[in-house]
Design a protein around this motif. Sequence first.
Motif, PDB file in Angstrom:
ATOM      1  N   VAL A   1       0.802  -1.280  -0.008  1.00  0.00           N
ATOM      2  CA  VAL A   1      -0.125  -0.032  -0.096  1.00  0.00           C
ATOM      3  C   VAL A   1       0.996   1.074   0.060  1.00  0.00           C
ATOM      4  N   ASN A   2       0.692   2.185  -1.058  1.00  0.00           N
ATOM      5  CA  ASN A   2       1.338   3.391  -0.995  1.00  0.00           C
ATOM      6  C   ASN A   2       0.216   4.538  -0.932  1.00  0.00           C
ATOM      7  N   MET A   3       0.347   5.380  -0.025  1.00  0.00           N
ATOM      8  CA  MET A   3      -0.733   6.572  -0.052  1.00  0.00           C
ATOM      9  C   MET A   3      -0.305   7.774   1.040  1.00  0.00           C
ATOM     10  N   THR A   4      -0.920   9.013   1.180  1.00  0.00           N
ATOM     11  CA  THR A   4      -0.629   9.816   1.752  1.00  0.00           C
ATOM     12  C   THR A   4      -1.597  10.417   2.249  1.00  0.00           C
ATOM     13  N   VAL A   5      -1.688  10.865   3.718  1.00  0.00           N
ATOM     14  CA  VAL A   5      -2.863  11.373   4.440  1.00  0.00           C
ATOM     15  C   VAL A   5      -2.423  12.897   4.781  1.00  0.00           C
ATOM     16  N   ASN A   6      -3.459  13.847   4.312  1.00  0.00           N
ATOM     17  CA  ASN A   6      -3.079  15.140   4.631  1.00  0.00           C
ATOM     18  C   ASN A   6      -3.748  15.728   5.616  1.00  0.00           C
ATOM     19  N   GLN A   7      -2.955  16.755   6.105  1.00  0.00           N
ATOM     20  CA  GLN A   7      -3.517  17.553   7.421  1.00  0.00           C
ATOM     21  C   GLN A   7      -4.806  18.135   7.230  1.00  0.00           C
ATOM     22  N   ARG A   8      -5.570  18.113   8.386  1.00  0.00           N
ATOM     23  CA  ARG A   8      -7.032  18.791   8.339  1.00  0.00           C
ATOM     24  C   ARG A   8      -7.884  18.391   7.202  1.00  0.00           C
ATOM     25  N   GLN A   9      -7.767  17.177   6.826  1.00  0.00           N
ATOM     26  CA  GLN A   9      -8.611  16.528   5.867  1.00  0.00           C
ATOM     27  C   GLN A   9      -9.362  15.274   6.271  1.00  0.00           C
ATOM     28  N   ILE A  10     -10.318  14.883   5.699  1.00  0.00           N
ATOM     29  CA  ILE A  10     -10.834  13.574   6.153  1.00  0.00           C
ATOM     30  C   ILE A  10     -10.773  12.624   4.980  1.00  0.00           C
ATOM     31  N   THR A  11      -9.764  11.726   5.246  1.00  0.00           N
ATOM     32  CA  THR A  11      -9.420  10.490   4.412  1.00  0.00           C
ATOM     33  C   THR A  11     -10.496   9.285   4.874  1.00  0.00           C
ATOM     34  N   SER A  12     -11.134   8.696   3.735  1.00  0.00           N
ATOM     35  CA  SER A  12     -11.977   7.616   4.101  1.00  0.00           C
ATOM     36  C   SER A  12     -11.366   6.508   3.288  1.00  0.00           C
ATOM     37  N   PHE A  13     -11.549   5.414   3.918  1.00  0.00           N
ATOM     38  CA  PHE A  13     -11.248   3.808   3.456  1.00  0.00           C
ATOM     39  C   PHE A  13     -12.495   3.377   3.113  1.00  0.00           C
ATOM     40  N   ILE A  14     -12.733   2.824   1.778  1.00  0.00           N
ATOM     41  CA  ILE A  14     -13.952   2.192   1.337  1.00  0.00           C
ATOM     42  C   ILE A  14     -13.197   0.721   1.027  1.00  0.00           C
ATOM     43  N   GLY A  15     -14.331  -0.138   0.845  1.00  0.00           N
ATOM     44  CA  GLY A  15     -14.141  -1.577   0.245  1.00  0.00           C
ATOM     45  C   GLY A  15     -14.770  -2.635   0.647  1.00  0.00           C
ATOM     46  N   PRO A  16     -14.810  -3.734   0.382  1.00  0.00           N
ATOM     47  CA  PRO A  16     -15.530  -4.901   0.762  1.00  0.00           C
ATOM     48  C   PRO A  16     -15.207  -5.542   2.229  1.00  0.00           C
ATOM     49  N   SER A  17     -15.663  -6.232   3.002  1.00  0.00           N
ATOM     50  CA  SER A  17     -15.255  -6.762   3.894  1.00  0.00           C
ATOM     51  C   SER A  17     -14.005  -7.540   3.883  1.00  0.00           C
ATOM     52  N   GLY A  18     -13.295  -7.319   4.909  1.00  0.00           N
ATOM     53  CA  GLY A  18     -12.036  -8.352   4.709  1.00  0.00           C
ATOM     54  C   GLY A  18     -10.841  -7.933   3.823  1.00  0.00           C
ATOM     55  N   CYS A  19     -11.054  -6.721   3.234  1.00  0.00           N
ATOM     56  CA  CYS A  19     -10.033  -6.190   2.688  1.00  0.00           C
ATOM     57  C   CYS A  19      -8.770  -5.477   3.279  1.00  0.00           C
ATOM     58  N   GLY A  20      -8.850  -5.344   4.538  1.00  0.00           N
ATOM     59  CA  GLY A  20      -7.838  -5.054   5.117  1.00  0.00           C
ATOM     60  C   GLY A  20      -7.751  -3.391   5.704  1.00  0.00           C
TER      61      GLY A  20
END
Lengths: 295, 315
Positions: free
Chosen positions: A59-78
């Motif tokens: 997994v490669n990603m960045t999370v920025n300050q004062r933002q809302i980052t959401s994770f979606i995906g089917p169950s069991g995908c981690g």
Amino acid sequence: MSPEARVKSNRDSSRVANPRLEIKRSPSDVPLTDVEDVEVFGVQDLSVYYGSFRAIRNVNMTVNQRQITSFIGPSGCGKTTLLRCFNRMNDLVEIARVDGKIMYHGVDLYHPEVNAVEVRRRIGMVFQKPNPFPKSIYDNITFGPKIAGIKGSMEEIVERSLRRAALWDEVKDRLKDSAMGLSGGQQQRLCIARALAVDPEVILMDEPCSALDPIATGRIEDLMEEIKSEYTIVIVTHNMQQAARVSDMCAFFTAEVNETSDTRTGILVEFDKTEKMFSNPSDERTENYVTGRFG
Amino acid sequence: MGTSSKALTNSSEFVRDRLRGRRFDTTGFLFRVLLLGTLFITLLLLTTLIFDVVSGGWSVLSTRLGSFLTGKLSISATTAGISQGLRGTFFIGLFVVLIAFPLGVGAAIYLEEYASRSRLSRIIDVNIRNLAGVPSVVYGLLGFAIFVKALRFITGPQSNGATVISAGLTLAILVLPIVIITSAEALRAVPDSLREAGFGVGATRWEVVRSHVLPYAGPGILTGTVLSLARALGEAAPLILVGATTGFLSEGAGYSLSSLQERFTAMPIVIYTWAGRPQEGFRSATSAAIVVLLVVVLLANTVAILLRNKYEKRR
Ligand SMILES: Nc1ncnc2c1ncn2[C@@H]1O[C@H](COP(=O)(O)OP(=O)(O)O)[C@@H](O)[C@H]1O
Ligand SMILES: [Mg+2]
């Protein structure tokens, strides 16, 4: 400002004692205009294993300050697995092992010299099932600040945290009552208030509304909008409307069947602005998922 | 036709017929009777036992309870008392509370909250369970070898080590595995979500254990430990092996520290000895002693329940 300097400024003790609004105006802090692009988390080629089973990979990603980052995906995908790496909660799972890096303001969270307890003071967490301590509402809030050695009036911290979590008016007359007597939605807002009480920089939320009714869910979404100007939020959600409504950035994960064994490993399929993810995703799998054709 | 058959099956007449069918659930009923029967038999046995000892000891309990509790052992059944037995049982209980409880609860906390789930910790776990199943006579032999013989210079050189110190230590060891197991079970019943909540706001393991895990598991630990105390107070076999006696007791054996190194007796030994006496009078004295021992154990349990309720209210 260099990443190291930023971590220092975040550690500034005045930050803890003073309400956040004052700090934002202080000259040493970042001007609001370029706030958007300040990287809080940088995930680099991250894989997580439970024993020999690889739950997520590369997994490669960045999370920025004062933002809302959401994770979606089917169950069991981690999604939960990845989220729990952000504050080293996975340390509590003995068989869990991390490969790759998660940088927090340029500091590798899994560096041997990093203290997981310190990490969790800075990076708070709200769990899927509301889990208030079986103690009074007041004690729920004050536990964190007390062990963090935060000086100052506990009454003030309790009121401020509960106000931020939009719970104050409902519980101000019964702070000494057990938190177990609250409704599910109130309990979850109490858990958010408890996380806010130690004044973290980041709040991780793992499907915080999955046990709540739509009205309670709406209140929590409003609350997230409210506090987003001061906190960085990462939220896992099963509810795609919720991801579309509240988040700035959205990551879609899915699980791929492994060739050699009968297991499934989660991968990050696409990570982009929420708007783009829901209107014009680049990957077909994302499109299928957000339009409801899959999962 | 589709619509008409649907109309038929939805008619309230039809639905009512279906819902009304109150067939008698035979197996369910039998099972319930069976369960009730087991409960009944258990209660019957217990009440018979209690009725038997109370009625047997009534002549003593009703006429001379005071002198029975404060009197000393004697060959005359009409004057014999159990003060020395109560003294021994008191000290044994004290040893168990002061030694087995802290050691056992501490070991359980380490095993459940700190130790990693390695092969070694599993082996230890299994062996503690095995230890809890070892017959008490074996603990008596152990106590004899260690406390009575090897450590005689501490446990009581003048009394050849056959003292209440040896007995207390032996019984503390006897219940230690039980204390560990029951405490570990109480700790295991603490939901992980509670620990995560604590860690989530930046608590250390010790802070989580102290502030959340122990208060939550406290009532369960307390119940388990007090049950093990009751077990220790009722044991006779190990006491016989470490040299409990009903004769040659020193006149002054009281509750002082130095008296710990003198020869001793305890309630189960008194009961055992008296039960073997041929005189008629000792029959009722034996029953009366049993009643007193039961009351002592019940008192310990009551204290535990009161403490537990006090704890649980604070949740
Ligand atoms: N503590 C654990 N031990 C072993 N496997 C786990 C553990 N937690 C999660 N997993 C496995 O990792 C995978 C991802 O789980 P999770 O992160 O909970 O997914 P999600 O939150 O997206 O539903 C699943 O296959 C799950 O069975
Ligand atoms: Mg999950």
